[in-house]
Design a protein around this motif. Structure first.
Motif, PDB file in Angstrom:
ATOM      1  N   GLY A   1      48.123 -30.840 -51.887  1.00  0.00           N
ATOM      2  CA  GLY A   1      47.999 -31.232 -50.488  1.00  0.00           C
ATOM      3  C   GLY A   1      48.409 -30.113 -49.547  1.00  0.00           C
ATOM      4  O   GLY A   1      47.745 -29.858 -48.529  1.00  0.00           O
ATOM      5  N   ASN A   2      49.516 -29.412 -49.869  1.00  0.00           N
ATOM      6  CA  ASN A   2      49.937 -28.275 -49.054  1.00  0.00           C
ATOM      7  C   ASN A   2      48.885 -27.177 -49.053  1.00  0.00           C
ATOM      8  O   ASN A   2      48.573 -26.586 -48.016  1.00  0.00           O
TER       9      ASN A   2
ATOM     10  N   ILE B   1      45.640 -27.369 -49.594  1.00  0.00           N
ATOM     11  CA  ILE B   1      44.471 -27.767 -48.804  1.00  0.00           C
ATOM     12  C   ILE B   1      44.780 -27.719 -47.308  1.00  0.00           C
ATOM     13  O   ILE B   1      43.969 -27.274 -46.494  1.00  0.00           O
ATOM     14  N   LYS B   2      46.011 -28.160 -46.952  1.00  0.00           N
ATOM     15  CA  LYS B   2      46.389 -28.204 -45.547  1.00  0.00           C
ATOM     16  C   LYS B   2      46.326 -26.812 -44.902  1.00  0.00           C
ATOM     17  O   LYS B   2      45.867 -26.668 -43.762  1.00  0.00           O
TER      18      LYS B   2
ATOM     19  N   GLU C   1      43.659 -46.676 -50.946  1.00  0.00           N
ATOM     20  CA  GLU C   1      44.191 -45.304 -50.985  1.00  0.00           C
ATOM     21  C   GLU C   1      45.154 -45.062 -49.830  1.00  0.00           C
ATOM     22  O   GLU C   1      46.194 -44.420 -50.003  1.00  0.00           O
TER      23      GLU C   1
ATOM     24  N   ALA D   1      45.632 -36.205 -58.910  1.00  0.00           N
ATOM     25  CA  ALA D   1      46.216 -35.523 -57.752  1.00  0.00           C
ATOM     26  C   ALA D   1      45.123 -34.957 -56.852  1.00  0.00           C
ATOM     27  O   ALA D   1      45.204 -35.034 -55.620  1.00  0.00           O
TER      28      ALA D   1
ATOM     29  N   ALA E   1      48.962 -44.177 -50.099  1.00  0.00           N
ATOM     30  CA  ALA E   1      49.506 -42.966 -49.470  1.00  0.00           C
ATOM     31  C   ALA E   1      50.754 -43.295 -48.673  1.00  0.00           C
ATOM     32  O   ALA E   1      51.741 -42.548 -48.704  1.00  0.00           O
TER      33      ALA E   1
ATOM     34  N   VAL F   1      43.418 -37.848 -54.903  1.00  0.00           N
ATOM     35  CA  VAL F   1      44.196 -38.327 -53.767  1.00  0.00           C
ATOM     36  C   VAL F   1      44.068 -37.382 -52.570  1.00  0.00           C
ATOM     37  O   VAL F   1      44.033 -37.822 -51.416  1.00  0.00           O
ATOM     38  N   THR F   2      43.964 -36.077 -52.826  1.00  0.00           N
ATOM     39  CA  THR F   2      44.000 -35.082 -51.750  1.00  0.00           C
ATOM     40  C   THR F   2      42.633 -34.497 -51.412  1.00  0.00           C
ATOM     41  O   THR F   2      42.537 -33.674 -50.504  1.00  0.00           O
ATOM     42  N   SER F   3      41.587 -34.902 -52.139  1.00  0.00           N
ATOM     43  CA  SER F   3      40.298 -34.219 -51.995  1.00  0.00           C
ATOM     44  C   SER F   3      39.596 -34.503 -50.681  1.00  0.00           C
ATOM     45  O   SER F   3      38.709 -33.757 -50.273  1.00  0.00           O
TER      46      SER F   3
ATOM     47  N   VAL G   1      50.484 -33.605 -56.272  1.00  0.00           N
ATOM     48  CA  VAL G   1      49.962 -34.116 -55.006  1.00  0.00           C
ATOM     49  C   VAL G   1      50.539 -33.326 -53.839  1.00  0.00           C
ATOM     50  O   VAL G   1      49.830 -32.952 -52.893  1.00  0.00           O
ATOM     51  N   ASN G   2      51.843 -33.037 -53.889  1.00  0.00           N
ATOM     52  CA  ASN G   2      52.478 -32.254 -52.827  1.00  0.00           C
ATOM     53  C   ASN G   2      51.921 -30.844 -52.760  1.00  0.00           C
ATOM     54  O   ASN G   2      51.566 -30.345 -51.685  1.00  0.00           O
TER      55      ASN G   2
END
Length: 787
Positions: free
Chosen positions: A392-393, A395-396, A310, A349, A314, A352-354, A388-389
């Protein structure tokens, strides 16, 4: 000349005068005619009166000869046509035949007509009417005289008309026509920039005022024109100066454009070099991780390898993102049109971001409305890149709460309702939000809502810019709704083609009874909604007590539920406590799929299956299939016999379809990549030969024929381009059967791919290269299987 004002005035005046003289002449002629007739009547009336008095004396004495002589004497007058005497009964006395004389033959008979005027006078004796005298007066002389007078009047009036017209023409010529003609001539001179004036004396009538105003206008225009010439000269000098500056600016901009082009080339070269230098070791890292994942490992070791894969993917994603930005700027990005499983794309997606989301304790979930097609056509990798973008944003910038994705169908006249669908995606979070005045700028490159955001949360500010460019390139649109402190919603509307295959068939979940136990309301409902596309037998429990009620209600049935999808930390229990509580109710542990967070996705001594939350239906179906297969094998007492039969059948099939050995040449200077390809092919019957540069590879091709050549592009001594061209030239000159040449490149730019194909390669693989890609390419190009 038909438009001449002078002619129009003359014609108008002539018509008016003609009408006037005609009326006047008619009046004079008519008056004269009446006067002459009146005079003739008076004359006849006097004659008739004298004759009546004479007859009044003759008739009582019956002196008819005297009466006849009287009548004959009256008829001698040139104006008398006849003279007739009538008795009281109206009978003519002179025509009765009683009077016979020699002179009677000259007697005129009475005649009546338009040329005769009748004058009558009664014959009275002692106030008694004994007859009448009737005299016919000739009108021919009157008409002749009237005709002569009419001719004279016409001649007179014609002369007067002509003289009057001449006089009026001269008058209008002097008073109106000549001044207007002068003004017209002067106007044409002004049009030729000859600012003249006209002199009409001291006239103060309308023409004089027109001339005065004309002179004022001419003087004003002369002043304006002189002022305009000065200003034009000034502006001309200014324009000449501006033009000189523009020429300099154009030359400067052309020079800057050349520099920019050089910069673009340099940037492309840098990106290509960076891509090559990073992808080459990444090929070895990911390849070795793939080989390691296929080896015997325990659960924790598999987890470590999974993290390694992963992380490598990434890093590869970051490289691709930078390259995508370059392609978007150059307008060279291309899109595929393959089948897309929306549920799987969004699930991947999240997977990948979880890690970051689960670490913060966020609720991660996504929903897909039932009217959304299960599969559509489009570019799956680009769509996943967008999600994913965005996820990810979200979550960030979210510390607590949730990050969810909602998918629905939108009706729009902009898409064909038969072949296309417009799908609305909304990525929502309960994060810090964005100030309203910064929402529009958030899509700018290298831009974040606040400079402190970069320091606290990190990031380059490229993600949303790339998402916007990709979304618009796919024919969609993207926008943000946000309020600082109240979370953010990123909306996308993207058109897709319908997948002609329609819905999913033969799902292992079809017809299965499923119990979903999850105390997070949105996750539970959204997951059940997605499951409804596979099976309709779904029960949802928000607590263990409600799940116990569902299980006990069906306790009398064998396998009351086929699957149990359970959140691992329901009611803040440990997963062991949750599993133990379910098994105490008679639930088979093998039929439980535990929905866990990152860090708990490997569990020893658990007979069921584990899925990372939120699970996509594709992964869920694989786990469910394994559970159902395992349950059938456990329940089938004859499993061993059946298994041996299956193995013998498969062995027979494999024997009937053998793989022939291929001669394969690998031209690669990187030792790690050479080792990786050797490991990929070690279980196959193919013979692999290795050359470490293009010159060595070309010599091996001349010495021995190879079925397929894997050619690295960047190598010392001789690169892959030149080596491929030499091989193709040598094959052509020696009539040798061409070998398949597959380029191995770390360059992902379109220009490099086009250059590879132009050099003579049959195909290319972009590093990092997986085992499946290598074997799939060999099978596709060389077809090593024998029936």
């Amino acid at each position: 000349m038909t438009d001449s004002l002078r002619l129009k005035i003359s014609l108008g005046a002539g018509l008016i005068l003609l009408l006037f003289f005609f009326s006047l002449g008619y009046y004079i002629v008519d008056s004269q005619q009446k006067l002459l007739k009146d005079n003739l009547y008076e004359h006849g009336n006097r004659i008739a009166a004298l004759a009546a008095r004479s007859c009044a004396e003759y008739l009582p004495r019956f002196s008819f000869f005297l009466v006849e002589d009287l009548a004959l004497s009256i008829e001698q007058s040139p104006q008398v046509a006849f003279c007739e005497i009538f008795d009281r009964d109206g009978a003519p006395l002179l025509q009765s035949g009683n009077i016979i004389s020699k002179a009677h033959v000259r007697k005129n008979k009475p005649s009546y007509g338009d040329d005769i005027m009748i004058v009558s006078s009664p014959i009275t004796v002692d106030n008694e009417n004994i007859g009448r005298v009737e005299i016919g007066m000739k009108l021919d002389k009157v008409k002749k005289e009237i005709g002569n007078k009419t001719i004279n009047l016409v001649m007179l009036f014609s002369a007067c008309l002509i003289c009057t017209l001449i006089a009026l023409d001269a008058f209008f010529q002097r008073i109106i026509i000549a001044p207007l003609r002068l003004l017209g001539t002067s106007t044409r001179k002004i049009a030729r920039r000859q600012f003249v004036t006209v002199n009409l004396g001291n006239r103060m009538d309308e023409i004089g005022m027109l001339a005065l105003n004309f002179n004022n206008m001419s003087r004003n225009l002369e002043g304006l024109y002189k002022n305009l010439e000065v200003k034009v000269q000034e502006r001309t000098h200014e324009l000449e100066a501006a033009n000189r500056q523009l020429v300099k600016a154009i030359a400067k901009s052309e020079a800057m454009a050349v520099e920019a082009a050089k910069g673009t080339v340099a940037k492309s070269q840098f990106l290509a070099a960076m891509s090559h230098e990073i992808r080459t070791p990444m090929n070895a890292i990911l390849g070795m991780a793939e080989i390691l994942a296929e080896s015997e490992m325990n659960s924790e070791q598999k987890r470590f390898v999974g993290i390694l894969q992963e992380s490598g993917e990434a890093l590869l994603h970051l490289i691709n993102e930078i390259l995508d930005l370059s392609k978007i700027e150059a307008g060279e990005i291309a899109f595929e049109n393959n089948e897309i499983d929306l549920d799987r794309i969004i699930g991947k997606a999240f997977r990948v971001t979880s890690h970051a989301g689960h670490g913060k304790g966020l609720e991660l979930a996504y929903s897909i409305n039932r009217e959304v097609p299960v599969q559509v056509m489009g570019d799956a990798s680009r769509l996943q890149q967008i999600f994913v973008n965005l996820i990810g944003n979200a979550i960030k910038f979210t510390e607590r709460g949730f990050v969810v994705v909602e998918t629905s169908l939108t009706q729009s006249a902009a898409v064909d309702s038969e072949n296309q669908v417009l799908i609305h995606f909304a990525v929502r979070d309960s994060g810090i939000g964005i100030p309203e005045d910064k929402v529009e700028a958030i899509f700018d490159r290298f831009t974040q809502a606040d400079s402190s955001t970069t320091r606290q949360y990190g990031g380059t500010g490229l993600g949303l810019s790339i998402c916007k460019s990709l979304c618009e390139a796919m024919g969609g649109k993207i926008w943000i709704e946000s309020k600082k402190g109240f979370g953010t919603s990123v909306h996308l509307k993207i058109p897709f083609e319908r997948d002609p295959r329609g819905s999913i068939h033969n799902s292992p979940l079809k017809g299965k009874a499923i119990l979903v136990l999850d105390d997070q309301d949105y996750s539970r409902h959204s997951f059940a909604t997605r499951l409804a596309s596979r099976t309709s037998k779904i029960e949802k429990a928000q607590s263990f007590e409600q799940a116990r009620s569902f299980i006990l209600d069906k306790a009398a049935l064998p396998h009351s539920h086929d699957l149990y999808l359970v959140r691992d930390s329901i009611h803040e229990w440990s997963w062991q406590q949750t599993i133990s509580s379910l098994t105490q109710l008679g639930v088979a542990e093998e039929r439980i799929i535990l929905l866990t967070t990152v860090g708990h996705d490997y569990i020893d001594n658990f007979k069921g299956m584990v899925q990372l939350s939120p699970p996509d239906l594709y992964s869920l179906e694989k786990s469910a299939k394994d559970i159902f297969e395992r349950s059938r094998l456990i329940e089938n007492e004859a499993y061993a016999d059946k298994s041996s039969k299956v193995v013998s059948i498969n062995s027979a099939r494999t024997a009937s379809r053998k793989m022939r050995s291929l001669n394969i040449l690998l031209v690669e200077d990187n030792k790690a990549n050479c080792m990786l390809i050797q490991l990929f092919l070690k279980e196959l019957p193919h013979k692999l030969d290795i050359a470490h540069n293009g010159e060595e590879g070309f010599k091996k091709v001349q010495d021995q024929r190879f079925d397929i050549v894997f050619m690295d592009i960047e190598m010392p001594v001789m690169d892959g381009y030149e080596c491929t061209r030499k091989i193709r030239t040598w094959e052509s000159n020696t009539s040798t059967k061409p070998s398949m040449v597959v380029a191995l490149t770390a360059h992902a730019l379109t220009e490099a791919q086009e250059k590879i194909m132009a050099a003579g390669c049959d195909s290319f693989l972009t590093k990092p290269i997986s085992k499946d890609k290598i074997i799939g390419t060999i099978n596709e190009l060389c077809n090593p299987y024998m029936s």
